[in-house]
Design a protein around this motif. Structure first.
Motif, PDB file in Angstrom:
ATOM      1  N   LEU A   1     -34.664   4.532 -20.829  1.00 32.47           N
ATOM      2  CA  LEU A   1     -35.608   5.053 -21.826  1.00 32.47           C
ATOM      3  C   LEU A   1     -37.008   4.490 -21.593  1.00 32.47           C
ATOM      4  O   LEU A   1     -38.008   5.193 -21.731  1.00 32.47           O
ATOM      5  CB  LEU A   1     -35.134   4.715 -23.239  1.00 32.47           C
ATOM      6  CG  LEU A   1     -33.996   5.569 -23.784  1.00 32.47           C
ATOM      7  CD1 LEU A   1     -33.501   5.020 -25.106  1.00 32.47           C
ATOM      8  CD2 LEU A   1     -34.473   7.005 -23.968  1.00 32.47           C
ATOM      9  N   LEU A   2     -37.065   3.204 -21.224  1.00 30.96           N
ATOM     10  CA  LEU A   2     -38.366   2.589 -20.952  1.00 30.96           C
ATOM     11  C   LEU A   2     -39.032   3.270 -19.772  1.00 30.96           C
ATOM     12  O   LEU A   2     -40.232   3.547 -19.787  1.00 30.96           O
ATOM     13  CB  LEU A   2     -38.203   1.092 -20.682  1.00 30.96           C
ATOM     14  CG  LEU A   2     -37.932   0.225 -21.911  1.00 30.96           C
ATOM     15  CD1 LEU A   2     -37.564  -1.192 -21.511  1.00 30.96           C
ATOM     16  CD2 LEU A   2     -39.140   0.209 -22.834  1.00 30.96           C
TER      17      LEU A   2
ATOM     18  N   PHE B   1     -39.381   4.904 -31.893  1.00 26.59           N
ATOM     19  CA  PHE B   1     -39.842   4.473 -30.573  1.00 26.59           C
ATOM     20  C   PHE B   1     -40.760   5.514 -29.942  1.00 26.59           C
ATOM     21  O   PHE B   1     -41.807   5.184 -29.390  1.00 26.59           O
ATOM     22  CB  PHE B   1     -38.632   4.202 -29.672  1.00 26.59           C
ATOM     23  CG  PHE B   1     -38.993   3.861 -28.251  1.00 26.59           C
ATOM     24  CD1 PHE B   1     -39.738   2.726 -27.965  1.00 26.59           C
ATOM     25  CD2 PHE B   1     -38.586   4.672 -27.201  1.00 26.59           C
ATOM     26  CE1 PHE B   1     -40.070   2.410 -26.664  1.00 26.59           C
ATOM     27  CE2 PHE B   1     -38.916   4.360 -25.898  1.00 26.59           C
ATOM     28  CZ  PHE B   1     -39.664   3.224 -25.630  1.00 26.59           C
TER      29      PHE B   1
ATOM     30  N   LEU C   1     -27.504   1.530 -29.487  1.00 24.93           N
ATOM     31  CA  LEU C   1     -26.644   1.755 -28.318  1.00 24.93           C
ATOM     32  C   LEU C   1     -25.537   0.712 -28.242  1.00 24.93           C
ATOM     33  O   LEU C   1     -24.392   1.026 -27.913  1.00 24.93           O
ATOM     34  CB  LEU C   1     -27.494   1.732 -27.044  1.00 24.93           C
ATOM     35  CG  LEU C   1     -28.396   2.953 -26.847  1.00 24.93           C
ATOM     36  CD1 LEU C   1     -29.459   2.677 -25.793  1.00 24.93           C
ATOM     37  CD2 LEU C   1     -27.569   4.167 -26.456  1.00 24.93           C
TER      38      LEU C   1
ATOM     39  N   VAL D   1     -44.908  -2.291 -24.686  1.00 25.49           N
ATOM     40  CA  VAL D   1     -43.762  -1.467 -25.081  1.00 25.49           C
ATOM     41  C   VAL D   1     -43.625  -1.547 -26.598  1.00 25.49           C
ATOM     42  O   VAL D   1     -43.623  -2.636 -27.152  1.00 25.49           O
ATOM     43  CB  VAL D   1     -42.475  -1.994 -24.416  1.00 25.49           C
ATOM     44  CG1 VAL D   1     -41.259  -1.312 -25.002  1.00 25.49           C
ATOM     45  CG2 VAL D   1     -42.529  -1.795 -22.922  1.00 25.49           C
ATOM     46  N   PRO D   2     -43.527  -0.407 -27.303  1.00 23.42           N
ATOM     47  CA  PRO D   2     -43.353  -0.460 -28.764  1.00 23.42           C
ATOM     48  C   PRO D   2     -42.104  -1.259 -29.121  1.00 23.42           C
ATOM     49  O   PRO D   2     -41.061  -1.088 -28.473  1.00 23.42           O
ATOM     50  CB  PRO D   2     -43.198   1.001 -29.171  1.00 23.42           C
ATOM     51  CG  PRO D   2     -43.680   1.803 -28.021  1.00 23.42           C
ATOM     52  CD  PRO D   2     -43.549   0.960 -26.799  1.00 23.42           C
TER      53      PRO D   2
ATOM     54  N   GLY E   1     -34.082   4.618 -34.673  1.00 25.15           N
ATOM     55  CA  GLY E   1     -34.650   3.897 -33.535  1.00 25.15           C
ATOM     56  C   GLY E   1     -35.392   4.829 -32.590  1.00 25.15           C
ATOM     57  O   GLY E   1     -36.543   4.577 -32.243  1.00 25.15           O
TER      58      GLY E   1
ATOM     59  N   GLN F   1     -40.042  -0.943 -31.322  1.00 21.31           N
ATOM     60  CA  GLN F   1     -38.911  -0.152 -31.830  1.00 21.31           C
ATOM     61  C   GLN F   1     -37.836   0.077 -30.777  1.00 21.31           C
ATOM     62  O   GLN F   1     -36.715   0.470 -31.132  1.00 21.31           O
ATOM     63  CB  GLN F   1     -39.395   1.198 -32.354  1.00 21.31           C
ATOM     64  CG  GLN F   1     -40.044   1.139 -33.710  1.00 21.31           C
ATOM     65  CD  GLN F   1     -41.539   0.935 -33.617  1.00 21.31           C
ATOM     66  OE1 GLN F   1     -42.084   0.783 -32.539  1.00 21.31           O
ATOM     67  NE2 GLN F   1     -42.213   0.923 -34.766  1.00 21.31           N
ATOM     68  N   ILE F   2     -38.126  -0.183 -29.500  1.00 23.96           N
ATOM     69  CA  ILE F   2     -37.088  -0.030 -28.472  1.00 23.96           C
ATOM     70  C   ILE F   2     -35.896  -0.931 -28.807  1.00 23.96           C
ATOM     71  O   ILE F   2     -34.753  -0.622 -28.477  1.00 23.96           O
ATOM     72  CB  ILE F   2     -37.635  -0.345 -27.050  1.00 23.96           C
ATOM     73  CG1 ILE F   2     -36.606  -0.007 -25.963  1.00 23.96           C
ATOM     74  CG2 ILE F   2     -38.029  -1.794 -26.905  1.00 23.96           C
ATOM     75  CD1 ILE F   2     -36.362   1.459 -25.761  1.00 23.96           C
TER      76      ILE F   2
ATOM     77  N   ASP G   1     -34.612  -1.404 -31.712  1.00 24.85           N
ATOM     78  CA  ASP G   1     -33.698  -0.666 -32.598  1.00 24.85           C
ATOM     79  C   ASP G   1     -32.821   0.294 -31.799  1.00 24.85           C
ATOM     80  O   ASP G   1     -31.645   0.471 -32.092  1.00 24.85           O
ATOM     81  CB  ASP G   1     -34.489   0.131 -33.642  1.00 24.85           C
ATOM     82  CG  ASP G   1     -35.258  -0.780 -34.582  1.00 24.85           C
ATOM     83  OD1 ASP G   1     -34.811  -1.932 -34.749  1.00 24.85           O
ATOM     84  OD2 ASP G   1     -36.290  -0.362 -35.114  1.00 24.85           O
ATOM     85  N   VAL G   2     -33.437   0.922 -30.788  1.00 25.96           N
ATOM     86  CA  VAL G   2     -32.667   1.861 -29.966  1.00 25.96           C
ATOM     87  C   VAL G   2     -31.564   1.107 -29.232  1.00 25.96           C
ATOM     88  O   VAL G   2     -30.403   1.531 -29.213  1.00 25.96           O
ATOM     89  CB  VAL G   2     -33.583   2.582 -28.955  1.00 25.96           C
ATOM     90  CG1 VAL G   2     -32.784   3.561 -28.122  1.00 25.96           C
ATOM     91  CG2 VAL G   2     -34.705   3.312 -29.682  1.00 25.96           C
TER      92      VAL G   2
ATOM     93  N   ILE H   1     -38.559   6.354 -18.805  1.00 25.53           N
ATOM     94  CA  ILE H   1     -39.010   7.676 -19.261  1.00 25.53           C
ATOM     95  C   ILE H   1     -40.342   7.570 -19.993  1.00 25.53           C
ATOM     96  O   ILE H   1     -41.249   8.387 -19.808  1.00 25.53           O
ATOM     97  CB  ILE H   1     -37.949   8.320 -20.194  1.00 25.53           C
ATOM     98  CG1 ILE H   1     -36.685   8.640 -19.413  1.00 25.53           C
ATOM     99  CG2 ILE H   1     -38.493   9.589 -20.862  1.00 25.53           C
ATOM    100  CD1 ILE H   1     -35.528   9.101 -20.274  1.00 25.53           C
ATOM    101  N   SER H   2     -40.465   6.526 -20.822  1.00 29.60           N
ATOM    102  CA  SER H   2     -41.692   6.398 -21.601  1.00 29.60           C
ATOM    103  C   SER H   2     -42.829   5.797 -20.771  1.00 29.60           C
ATOM    104  O   SER H   2     -43.923   5.561 -21.276  1.00 29.60           O
ATOM    105  CB  SER H   2     -41.450   5.547 -22.846  1.00 29.60           C
ATOM    106  OG  SER H   2     -41.299   4.203 -22.481  1.00 29.60           O
TER     107      SER H   2
ATOM    108  N   MET I   1     -29.347   5.313 -34.608  1.00 28.28           N
ATOM    109  CA  MET I   1     -29.892   5.848 -33.357  1.00 28.28           C
ATOM    110  C   MET I   1     -31.106   6.725 -33.645  1.00 28.28           C
ATOM    111  O   MET I   1     -32.141   6.626 -32.978  1.00 28.28           O
ATOM    112  CB  MET I   1     -28.805   6.685 -32.671  1.00 28.28           C
ATOM    113  CG  MET I   1     -29.100   7.026 -31.232  1.00 28.28           C
ATOM    114  SD  MET I   1     -28.503   5.735 -30.140  1.00 28.28           S
ATOM    115  CE  MET I   1     -26.817   6.230 -29.885  1.00 28.28           C
TER     116      MET I   1
END
Lengths: 364, 340
Positions: A39-40, B145, A332, A321-322, B141, A324-325, A327-328, A42-43, B138
């Motif tokens: 995800l990182l 993000f 997961l 990097v925000p 988050g 909030q990653i 939380d993601v 991708i962003s 999910m």
């Protein structure tokens, strides 16, 4: 119950047994970090840089480590709250509300009660906060017992009510002088001291993990709680007072969450300010399941999540990097540890039949 | 006011059948509304049209929940489905500027989350409550993000007055002067009610939620139907999400669903797992929200705003506590179905 006996007879801590217990959470964490890295990418950020900064901000220095322990403290208690209720088949997602109520009560006792020595004032404030959390959670327990309203919805609704309630007190009757909505600072006699860089509150939380473990594994009450969780009908038939168990279990669960709020107020913030620790209820769920709802497993799981929180600002600063990653990645971790079919398949291991608690009983 | 009157009525004369009671309640409600309208037409119209709009995401969420539960799958992830859909439709609108594509992508996002829930609870055999929680965390988050502050939507769904119907006093502005998703929702409630109780699909859905093994015996593929239904139900939560960003607010905020997905579950239970019942319940909740907003704006009341802000959440608890025991969920809800 047969599996339980088997476990007890092989009490020895062989490496194989430890690996069996730890492998699924461990692989889950690794998979979550891996997908987080994707995800990182991708962003448009560099995962290596981000994770390095995350580590630096959580374990890189003594100060960072102290902050990790500080962040872990309410997380241990929040995780214990979820894990404890889980044993009785109850899903307490109201940790946040119970924490807020505990925090503001501790703050009130901390600033309004004067003339007491530290040895009385501090425990009093801590206990009052925990008790407030306990009573608040017991509402959901009582609603479930007497009306059948499922605790998942009532605890969530009580979270929103707690936000409004604490906001009212911090803005109204208990407001400090000045324009900021917050209570006055707690008196020195109610402040939990730090021991060098190590916050004392952390040890209180760890102690509570052992207390919770003892309650569950070595007392009749704990046995009744676990029996209720496995089969409430059988428990009732066996003479266990299931309604009382449900209310008391929710109560103790809220006691733990409330204590988390009280420690945060008395040991870290020093007063009550609206908006602190907003996501704790959900963090508690991840931590409890990562620990496989074992009270002692909650400690490392909470330190892991606490480290991620402590390092997130460093990561935002160094790698842009925000935060909030985090939380993601936590979501997961929760996913993989609950979907253990995937991890078992990766490890080439067959499913094991453990004690299974269903949360859906009494739904609707 | 109207509800309390109906409740006392049931207590005194228990023999009155539910139809008479409903008609009586409706007449009483109409009388109260008319009386209010005579005194203060502007406020009454405002509160009632706000009631309709506030109830839209709730009844859509309840439809999502009840299709799932009628098929035997508990869905506590509605909140997350809505939030994800709200974000996706917001983002698509920002980058394409097209409202229709944005709504469609919101619906697809809701369905995708539904499929994910179905996979977790059927394929991976996870506890359904935990599966829903995974979706909620999910969604919170991921949306937080990827959300960048400062983006704004290109346009918002406007109200469409339905010709002369919209000119009728009180009823016109309340019922016939609404934005498209609100109209669509009214139609969907009736459509789902019909589909659930008058079609083969509805019969099969109710069968796998009440007695999956019996349904299996007569040749219904239980798990496949559950997969399809839970994914399809996600469309309603998706539409609710699109409603929030494209029709109600016009932008996205972190965690903007604010518990609506959970309130929708209470609405579903209060509505006894039926679309029409849920609609009634959603209107009650919508009224609580509308009245709360009205109280906060009018400012001539001494109650602190935080207590007014609690109203919808308190109402949820009261309704749950008062009505759960009296309505029965589908018998096989929450249970994994496996053939021997």
């Amino acid at each position: 119950m047969a599996t339980k006996k088997k476990k007890d007879s092989s009490e020895g801590m062989s490496i194989g047994r430890v690996w069996r217990a730890v492998s699924i959470p461990l692989v889950s964490v690794l998979l979550a970090l891996l997908i987080g890295a994707i995800l990182l990418l991708i962003s448009g950020a560099s995962p290596m840089e981000a994770y390095q900064a995350l580590f630096k901000g959580s374990f890189g220095s003594m100060k960072a480590f102290g902050r990790t322990l500080e962040k872990s403290t309410p997380l241990i208690l929040g995780g214990l709250a979820v894990a404890f209720a889980f044993k009785a088949g109850l899903f307490n997602i109201g940790g946040q509300g119970q924490l807020l109520v505990g925090a503001i009560t501790a703050a009130y006792i901390g600033f309004a009660v004067t003339g007491l020595p530290l040895i009385i004032h501090l425990p009093l404030a801590l206990f009052a906060g925990s008790l407030a959390g306990a009573l608040y959670a017991a509402i959901s327990g009582a609603l479930k017992t007497y009306t059948g309203a499922h605790e998942v919805i009532t605890t969530i609704m009580l979270n929103y009510i707690a936000i409004n309630l604490t906001d009212y007190f911090a803005n109204g009757p208990w407001k400090d002088e000045g324009i900021i909505a917050r209570t006055p600072a707690v008196l020195e006699t109610a402040v939990i001291p730090a021991w060098g860089f190590v916050p004392i509150g952390f040890f209180i939380a760890v102690l509570m993990a052992f207390v919770t473990w003892y309650l569950l594994e070595r007392t009749t009450w704990g046995y009744e709680i676990k029996t209720t969780g496995l089969n409430a009908f059988a428990a009732q038939y066996a003479g266990i007072k299931v309604p009382l168990i449900i209310i008391m279990t929710m109560g103790f669960s809220g006691f733990l969450a409330g204590m988390g709020g009280a420690i945060e107020t008395l040991g870290v913030v020093g007063r009550y300010q609206p908006g602190f620790n907003a996501g704790l209820g959900f963090d508690g769920i991840t931590i409890a399941l990562l620990a496989k709802t074992h009270p002692l497993g909650v400690i490392p799981a909470a330190i892991l999540v606490g480290a991620m929180q402590a390092g997130s600002s460093q990561m935002q600063f160094d790698a842009d990097v925000p935060f909030q990653i985090i939380d993601v990645i936590q979501a997961l971790m929760l996913f993989f540890v609950s979907a253990d079919v995937i991890v078992r398949w990766l490890l080439g291991r067959r499913g094991e039949d453990g004690d299974k608690v269903s949360l859906g009983t009494g739904w609707g | 006011m109207a509800t309390s009157a109906t409740v006392t009525k049931t207590n005194t004369k228990k023999k009155i059948d539910s139809k008479t009671m409903m008609i009586g309640g409706a007449l009483l409600l109409a009388a109260v509304v008319l009386y209010k309208y005579m005194n203060d037409p502007i406020t009454t119209t405002a509160v009632l049209s706000s009631t309709i709009r506030q109830s839209t995401p709730l009844v859509l969420g309840a439809l999502c929940g009840l299709i799932g539960e009628r098929s035997g799958i508990i869905n506590i992830g509605i909140e997350g489905q809505m939030l994800m859909a709200a974000f996706v439709s917001f983002l698509v609108n920002v980058y394409t500027g097209n409202l229709f594509i944005a709504i469609t992508s919101g619906i697809l996002a809701g369905m995708g989350m539904g499929l994910f829930l179905a996979w977790m609870s059927i394929g991976l055999k996870m506890d359904q409550i935990i599966g829903g929680t995974v979706i909620n965390i999910m969604a919170l988050g991921l949306t937080s993000f990827f959300y960048q502050v400062g983006l704004t939507t290109k346009g918002k769904l406007p109200s469409i007055p339905l010709g002369p119907l919209a000119e009728i006093p009180l009823i016109g502005p309340v019922l016939f002067d609404n934005p498209p998703i609100t109209y669509l929702t009214m139609l969907l409630v009736i459509a789902v009610q019909f589909a659930l109780f008058r079609t083969v699909w509805g019969l099969r859905t109710r069968a796998i939620g009440e007695h999956p093994s019996a349904a299996d015996t007569v040749g219904i593929n239980v798990n496949l139907t559950r997969y399809l239904n839970v994914s399809f139900a996600g469309a309603f939560a998706g539409l609710a999400g699109a409603y929030l960003t494209l029709e109600a607010v016009g932008s996205f905020e972190r965690g903007m669903t604010n518990g609506r997905g959970f309130v929708a579950l209470a609405v579903m239970i209060f509505g006894k797992w039926t679309p029409l019942g849920s609609w009634g319940a959603a209107l009650l909740f919508g009224f609580a929200s509308a009245y709360q907003t009205q109280l906060q704006f009018s400012g001539n009341i001494e109650i602190p705003h935080q207590f007014i802000g609690m109203l919808p959440y308190l109402l949820t608890i009261i309704v749950l506590a008062g009505f759960v025991g009296r309505s029965r969920p589908p018998a096989a809800v929450g249970q994994l179905y496996e053939t021997e």
